[in-house]
Motif scaffolding. Structure first.
Motif, PDB file in Angstrom:
ATOM      1  N   LYS A   1       0.811  -1.217   0.000  1.00 43.80           N
ATOM      2  CA  LYS A   1       0.000   0.000   0.000  1.00 43.80           C
ATOM      3  C   LYS A   1       0.853   1.280   0.000  1.00 43.80           C
ATOM      4  CE  LYS A   1      -2.363  -1.353   3.706  1.00 43.80           C
ATOM      5  NZ  LYS A   1      -1.855  -2.741   3.877  1.00 43.80           N
TER       6      LYS A   1
ATOM      7  N   ARG B   1       3.935   3.921   4.438  1.00 39.92           N
ATOM      8  CA  ARG B   1       5.042   4.598   5.129  1.00 39.92           C
ATOM      9  C   ARG B   1       5.655   5.688   4.261  1.00 39.92           C
ATOM     10  NH1 ARG B   1       3.658  -0.026   5.990  1.00 39.92           N
ATOM     11  NH2 ARG B   1       3.414  -0.925   8.066  1.00 39.92           N
TER      12      ARG B   1
ATOM     13  N   HIS C   1      10.711  -1.711   5.449  1.00 39.12           N
ATOM     14  CA  HIS C   1       9.414  -2.361   5.692  1.00 39.12           C
ATOM     15  C   HIS C   1       9.333  -3.684   4.922  1.00 39.12           C
ATOM     16  CE1 HIS C   1       5.153  -3.026   5.971  1.00 39.12           C
ATOM     17  NE2 HIS C   1       4.933  -2.722   4.711  1.00 39.12           N
TER      18      HIS C   1
ATOM     19  N   TYR D   1      11.779  -5.544   3.747  1.00 38.64           N
ATOM     20  CA  TYR D   1      12.710  -6.527   4.348  1.00 38.64           C
ATOM     21  C   TYR D   1      12.056  -7.202   5.547  1.00 38.64           C
ATOM     22  CZ  TYR D   1      15.114  -6.417   8.886  1.00 38.64           C
ATOM     23  OH  TYR D   1      15.427  -6.612  10.205  1.00 38.64           O
ATOM     24  N   SER D   2      11.399  -6.390   6.408  1.00 41.64           N
ATOM     25  CA  SER D   2      10.830  -6.969   7.635  1.00 41.64           C
ATOM     26  C   SER D   2       9.705  -7.947   7.308  1.00 41.64           C
ATOM     27  CB  SER D   2      10.358  -5.866   8.590  1.00 41.64           C
ATOM     28  OG  SER D   2       9.143  -5.303   8.155  1.00 41.64           O
TER      29      SER D   2
ATOM     30  N   HIS E   1      11.300 -11.298   6.039  1.00 43.80           N
ATOM     31  CA  HIS E   1      11.839 -12.092   7.154  1.00 43.80           C
ATOM     32  C   HIS E   1      10.719 -12.588   8.065  1.00 43.80           C
ATOM     33  CE1 HIS E   1      16.392 -10.973   7.049  1.00 43.80           C
ATOM     34  NE2 HIS E   1      15.933 -11.384   5.889  1.00 43.80           N
ATOM     35  N   ASP E   2       9.708 -11.759   8.266  1.00 40.95           N
ATOM     36  CA  ASP E   2       8.597 -12.177   9.129  1.00 40.95           C
ATOM     37  C   ASP E   2       7.869 -13.398   8.553  1.00 40.95           C
ATOM     38  OD1 ASP E   2       6.773 -11.615  11.437  1.00 40.95           O
ATOM     39  OD2 ASP E   2       5.316 -11.455   9.819  1.00 40.95           O
TER      40      ASP E   2
ATOM     41  N   ARG F   1       0.979  -9.737   0.323  1.00 41.42           N
ATOM     42  CA  ARG F   1       0.646  -8.783  -0.738  1.00 41.42           C
ATOM     43  C   ARG F   1      -0.013  -9.509  -1.930  1.00 41.42           C
ATOM     44  NH1 ARG F   1       6.048  -4.794  -0.280  1.00 41.42           N
ATOM     45  NH2 ARG F   1       5.191  -3.528   1.365  1.00 41.42           N
TER      46      ARG F   1
ATOM     47  N   GLN G   1       9.596  -7.456  17.223  1.00 41.01           N
ATOM     48  CA  GLN G   1       9.492  -8.807  16.656  1.00 41.01           C
ATOM     49  C   GLN G   1       9.918  -9.859  17.686  1.00 41.01           C
ATOM     50  OE1 GLN G   1       8.002  -9.595  14.080  1.00 41.01           O
ATOM     51  NE2 GLN G   1       8.889 -11.343  13.023  1.00 41.01           N
TER      52      GLN G   1
ATOM     53  N   LYS H   1       7.019  -2.896  16.953  1.00 42.96           N
ATOM     54  CA  LYS H   1       6.858  -3.668  15.720  1.00 42.96           C
ATOM     55  C   LYS H   1       6.228  -2.815  14.610  1.00 42.96           C
ATOM     56  CE  LYS H   1       3.581  -6.820  15.120  1.00 42.96           C
ATOM     57  NZ  LYS H   1       2.755  -8.034  15.241  1.00 42.96           N
ATOM     58  N   THR H   2       5.343  -1.928  14.983  1.00 38.98           N
ATOM     59  CA  THR H   2       4.568  -1.198  13.970  1.00 38.98           C
ATOM     60  C   THR H   2       4.750   0.314  14.038  1.00 38.98           C
ATOM     61  OG1 THR H   2       2.910  -2.926  14.255  1.00 38.98           O
ATOM     62  CG2 THR H   2       2.272  -1.004  12.953  1.00 38.98           C
TER      63      THR H   2
ATOM     64  N   PHE I   1      -2.894   1.828  13.667  1.00 40.97           N
ATOM     65  CA  PHE I   1      -2.678   0.985  12.485  1.00 40.97           C
ATOM     66  C   PHE I   1      -2.606  -0.490  12.869  1.00 40.97           C
ATOM     67  CE2 PHE I   1       0.005  -1.113   9.351  1.00 40.97           C
ATOM     68  CZ  PHE I   1      -0.434  -0.590   8.152  1.00 40.97           C
ATOM     69  N   GLN I   2      -1.870  -0.788  13.945  1.00 37.35           N
ATOM     70  CA  GLN I   2      -1.702  -2.190  14.331  1.00 37.35           C
ATOM     71  C   GLN I   2      -2.993  -2.777  14.917  1.00 37.35           C
ATOM     72  OE1 GLN I   2       0.967  -4.351  13.691  1.00 37.35           O
ATOM     73  NE2 GLN I   2      -0.699  -5.740  14.222  1.00 37.35           N
TER      74      GLN I   2
ATOM     75  N   ASP J   1      -5.021  -3.622  12.084  1.00 39.72           N
ATOM     76  CA  ASP J   1      -4.460  -4.829  11.463  1.00 39.72           C
ATOM     77  C   ASP J   1      -4.936  -6.086  12.197  1.00 39.72           C
ATOM     78  OD1 ASP J   1      -2.462  -5.023   9.190  1.00 39.72           O
ATOM     79  OD2 ASP J   1      -1.689  -6.546  10.572  1.00 39.72           O
TER      80      ASP J   1
HETATM   81  C1  GRG Z   1      12.410  -7.386  11.943  1.00 43.80           C
HETATM   82  C2  GRG Z   1      11.793  -9.574  10.827  1.00 43.80           C
HETATM   83  C3  GRG Z   1      11.386  -8.322  11.463  1.00 43.80           C
HETATM   84  C4  GRG Z   1      10.065  -8.056  11.584  1.00 43.80           C
HETATM   85  C5  GRG Z   1       9.545  -6.830  12.166  1.00 43.80           C
HETATM   86  C6  GRG Z   1       7.171  -6.023  10.241  1.00 43.80           C
HETATM   87  C7  GRG Z   1       7.191  -7.049  11.302  1.00 43.80           C
HETATM   88  C8  GRG Z   1       8.080  -6.899  12.494  1.00 43.80           C
HETATM   89  C9  GRG Z   1       6.391  -8.104  11.216  1.00 43.80           C
HETATM   90  C10 GRG Z   1       5.459  -8.308  10.064  1.00 43.80           C
HETATM   91  C11 GRG Z   1       4.067  -8.603  10.484  1.00 43.80           C
HETATM   92  C12 GRG Z   1       3.353  -7.447  11.122  1.00 43.80           C
HETATM   93  C13 GRG Z   1       1.993  -7.701  11.648  1.00 43.80           C
HETATM   94  C14 GRG Z   1       3.914  -6.278  11.227  1.00 43.80           C
HETATM   95  C15 GRG Z   1       3.324  -5.114  11.830  1.00 43.80           C
HETATM   96  C16 GRG Z   1       3.287  -4.047  10.851  1.00 43.80           C
HETATM   97  C17 GRG Z   1       2.308  -4.351   9.772  1.00 43.80           C
HETATM   98  C18 GRG Z   1       0.861  -4.378  10.087  1.00 43.80           C
HETATM   99  C19 GRG Z   1       2.760  -4.597   8.555  1.00 43.80           C
HETATM  100  C20 GRG Z   1       1.934  -4.682   7.345  1.00 43.80           C
HETATM  101  O1  GRG Z   1       1.985  -3.389   6.806  1.00 43.80           O
HETATM  102  P1  GRG Z   1       1.079  -2.918   5.600  1.00 43.80           P
HETATM  103  O2  GRG Z   1      -0.363  -3.269   5.860  1.00 43.80           O
HETATM  104  O3  GRG Z   1       1.623  -3.847   4.428  1.00 43.80           O
HETATM  105  O4  GRG Z   1       1.374  -1.489   5.318  1.00 43.80           O
HETATM  106  P2  GRG Z   1       1.801  -3.528   2.861  1.00 43.80           P
HETATM  107  O5  GRG Z   1       1.964  -4.880   2.231  1.00 43.80           O
HETATM  108  O6  GRG Z   1       0.577  -2.809   2.374  1.00 43.80           O
HETATM  109  O7  GRG Z   1       3.022  -2.693   2.744  1.00 43.80           O
END
Ligand code: GRG
Length: 308
Positions: free
Chosen positions: A60, A63, A92, A94-95, A98-99, A111, A171, A194-195, A231-232, A235
């Protein structure tokens, strides 16, 4: 809906086309990311294909959009903010890569597409994440620094948001909390890191790229922090209420993994109420911009009301 948010929402419906604005920003960000990243054919091609696969999978771009909108609110330019907006999106992505790995959340879809490791294998997916994180710092060097914010400060801002006290801390706490009963305060600790940390960093970097005043930076910090928490929570709610097709990732994973979420701890209605209250706090932080933060207000509303 809280009063501040409702008033702002009404204003946007009349005068601000958020969908067009978001689409325009996403197109600019995508073009810039395409320029900043090594070509997919560049040797070793596998890693560059893998990096591009996830980066251009249809995120989306929230950020980077926040970063550009914060720059505008502070009277800055898109050109000055773009490298930082792109750097944040690389971190973002990258995370997320890995997640999704089997050692972490073990997901097959992200996605709306197969996850990176499902297409390229675990080894390349780990390296694609590493490479995107590193790429972010190279991209950030394209910004020159400004009178109030040196280049050093900009790099430190990015590193702190991505590091072991913020994104990675969140994380770690998330991983360690799986299957355990955790308190609302512990859950907030996870969400902050995390968010919220990266969303907040995005808004702050936008302000810094506009050489914002200390007061404006404080307002953007307050805004980003609260929008990030909201946001979280949204989510977590979407994970329960939406289908995998709507989300582009596996729905219902949080409850299956026995993850602590706001809906699980305080219930759905209270979760929605808290998300609205947080958005309201975010709106109030924007007062200092006296009408120049229309795009930031619209983004906060969108994040509260989004369905994916
Ligand atoms: C350091 C490996 C590592 C991870 C960090 C990002 C993360 C923590 C975990 C991923 C899962 C998660 C629930 C993250 C929280 C942030 C979040 C809701 C990410 C999704 O972001 P969106 O909705 O995604 O903006 P798009 O795909 O639209 O960019």
């Amino acid at each position: 809906m809280s009063e501040t948010a409702t008033r702002a929402g009404a204003r946007h419906r009349g005068s601000f086309d958020l969908q067009a604005d978001l689409a325009g920003r996403a197109a600019v960000i995508n073009r810039a990311l395409d320029c900043f990243l090594p070509r997919a054919t560049m040797k070793p091609a596998t890693i560059h294909k893998a990096m591009r696969y996830s980066l251009f999978a249809g995120g989306k771009r929230m950020r980077p959009a926040l970063c550009l909108a914060a720059a505008e609110a502070c009277g800055g330019s898109m050109d000055a903010a773009l490298p930082l907006a792109c750097a944040v999106e690389c971190i973002h992505t990258y995370s997320l890569i890995h997640d999704d790995l089997p050692a972490m959340d073990n997901d097959d879809y992200r996605r709306g597409k197969l996850t990176n490791h499902k297409v390229f294998g675990e080894g390349i997916a780990i390296l694609a994440g590493d490479a995107l994180l590193t790429q972010a710092f190279e991209i950030a060097t394209a910004s020159l620094g400004w009178p109030r914010y040196s280049h050093r400060e900009i790099v430190r801002e990015v590193a702190r948001a991505a590091g072991s006290l913020q994104l990675i801390a969140g994380q770690v706490a998330d991983l360690e909390g799986e299957g355990k009963k955790i308190s609302a305060a512990e859950l907030k600790y996870i969400h902050e890191r995390k968010t919220s940390a990266l969303l907040c960093c995005s808004a702050r970097l936008g302000g810094m790229s506009a050489n914002c005043t200390p007061g404006e930076l404080k307002a953007l910090t307050e805004f980003g922090y609260h929008v990030g928490l909201a946001f979280q929570i949204i989510d977590d709610i979407l994970d329960v209420t939406q289908t995998s097709e709507q989300l582009g990732k596996t729905a219902g994973k949080d409850s299956r993994a026995q993850k602590a979420t706001y809906p699980a701890i305080v219930g759905m209605d209270t979760s929605r109420k808290i998300a609205r209250q947080l958005t309201d706090r975010a709106f109030r932080a924007l007062k200092i911009f006296r009408g120049r933060a229309v795009a930031l207000e619209a983004l906060a509303m969108y994040l509260l009301q989004r369905d994916r």
